[in-house]
Design an enzyme around this catalytic site. Structure first.
Site, PDB file in Angstrom:
ATOM      1  N   GLU A 170       3.178  -8.092  -6.371  1.00 13.60           N
ATOM      2  CA  GLU A 170       2.245  -7.494  -5.694  1.00 13.60           C
ATOM      3  C   GLU A 170       2.879  -6.396  -4.715  1.00 13.60           C
ATOM      4  O   GLU A 170       4.181  -6.346  -4.593  1.00 13.60           O
ATOM      5  CB  GLU A 170       1.340  -8.318  -4.612  1.00 13.60           C
ATOM      6  CG  GLU A 170      -0.201  -8.550  -5.288  1.00 13.60           C
ATOM      7  CD  GLU A 170      -1.009  -7.454  -4.773  1.00 13.60           C
ATOM      8  OE1 GLU A 170      -0.575  -6.539  -4.640  1.00 13.60           O
ATOM      9  OE2 GLU A 170      -2.327  -7.559  -4.977  1.00 13.60           O
ATOM     10  N   ASN A 211      -7.921  -6.933  -0.950  1.00 17.11           N
ATOM     11  CA  ASN A 211      -7.070  -6.191  -1.380  1.00 17.11           C
ATOM     12  C   ASN A 211      -6.981  -4.742  -0.715  1.00 17.11           C
ATOM     13  O   ASN A 211      -8.054  -4.071  -0.647  1.00 17.11           O
ATOM     14  CB  ASN A 211      -6.733  -6.541  -2.967  1.00 17.11           C
ATOM     15  CG  ASN A 211      -6.132  -7.344  -3.532  1.00 17.11           C
ATOM     16  OD1 ASN A 211      -4.860  -7.577  -3.103  1.00 17.11           O
ATOM     17  ND2 ASN A 211      -6.907  -8.475  -3.983  1.00 17.11           N
ATOM     18  N   ASP A 264      -7.836  -4.395  -7.403  1.00 18.84           N
ATOM     19  CA  ASP A 264      -6.834  -5.313  -6.733  1.00 18.84           C
ATOM     20  C   ASP A 264      -6.086  -4.358  -5.989  1.00 18.84           C
ATOM     21  O   ASP A 264      -6.751  -3.423  -5.200  1.00 18.84           O
ATOM     22  CB  ASP A 264      -5.785  -5.776  -7.820  1.00 18.84           C
ATOM     23  CG  ASP A 264      -5.163  -7.247  -7.158  1.00 18.84           C
ATOM     24  OD1 ASP A 264      -4.493  -7.044  -6.091  1.00 18.84           O
ATOM     25  OD2 ASP A 264      -5.389  -8.110  -7.755  1.00 18.84           O
TER      26      ASP A 264
END
Length: 289
Positions: A21, A152, A200
């Site tokens: 991420e 997110n 996301d």
């Protein structure tokens, strides 16, 4: 709306990450995290060498932002702190310590005014358990939003006047006006809702368009400033998690977590040629940092 036909992707060799991420492009460096293992990595310029680990924490590491004066502001564990170049973390605040649910920090980013924004979520994804926090230049931490599930982003317009925030579990991206002087948020407006997959990690490009990785749908979407879907780029990983634009390529992290039969690209860091200018990561400015 256009859909890219058969983009050519390459993957950095080595490990496939459980929950890659937080891609950040800063001073020609590409960094990302593997959240649950608490590790920060730097990507080499070419895809012939594996990512290099920069730091490892004994708790989850959601994301980092470069800090004025050196080091990083990190969303980690149950709070935020300063991650030094020596790999040590000095806590600023732990707002989720002792919460009703077992919590961890998730995605985070600095805005163009030097503030640091970090989201939190429950490990079990409990609806509404998460919050968005704002770390101001004086080192004070404020809960900017609550009632989130899996926050997110956020991502900011170039002038910092607009914030985009995905509540991934609900499949929606909201837009907020940001007060330049105080960082206070206006009321949310619905920017985009996805019919499949979950928004996301996000970034805003040099033209003011918003890019979002779409978890569970194997694609990256580009949205016009009015929320219209402008472009879809297929990704050879089921769970893309964050997106970064370097000017000549699109870079995407992905995750293997939860997949019964992950493919070779699941959990990889991937790139494809793309002529689109992005915006370098903003630098956090925190007193005493």
């Amino acid at each position: 709306m256009t859909t890219d036909a058969d983009p050519v992707w390459s993957a950095w060799p080595g490990e496939r990450f459980e929950l890659g991420e937080g891609l950040r492009y800063w001073q020609h460096r590409l960094l990302f995290v593997d959240i649950l293992s608490g590790r920060l990595f730097e990507l080499p310029d070419d895809a012939d060498h594996a990512p290099r680990m920069v730091a490892e924490l004994p708790e989850p590491l959601g994301a980092v932002a470069p800090l004025a004066g050196g080091g990083w502001i990190a969303a980690a564990g149950t709070g935020v702190g300063v991650l030094g170049d020596d790999g040590r973390l000095r806590w600023i605040a732990r707002p989720e310590e002792g919460a009703a649910f077992r919590m961890r920090m998730n995605d985070a980013v600095a805005d163009p005014h030097g503030r640091f924004w970090a989201g939190s979520m429950a490990y079990d994804g409990a609806p509404g358990a998460g919050s968005l926090y704002r770390l101001d230049a004086d080192g004070s931490l404020h809960r900017a939003l609550e009632g989130l599930t899996v926050p997110n982003g956020p991502a900011f317009s170039a002038d910092g006047a607009t914030m985009y925030l995905a509540d991934s579990a609900r499949g929606v991206i909201h837009r907020y006006a940001v007060d330049e002087d105080t960082g206070e948020l206006g009321g949310p407006t619905e920017f985009a809702t996805l019919s499949s997959g979950s928004p996301d990690g996000m970034t805003v490009d040099a033209e003011g368009f918003l890019w979002s990785a779409v978890w569970g749908a194997g694609r990256v979407c580009r949205f016009a400033p009015d929320g219209t879907l402008d472009r879809v780029v297929p990704v050879p990983a089921v769970q893309p998690t964050s997106v970064c634009l370097t000017g000549d390529r699109l870079v995407v992290t992905s995750a293997r977590i939860g997949l019964d039969d992950p493919g070779d690209s699941d959990g990889a860091v991937l790139s494809t040629p793309l002529d689109q200018l992005g915006v370098p990561a903003c630098v956090a400015t925190v007193a005493g940092g």
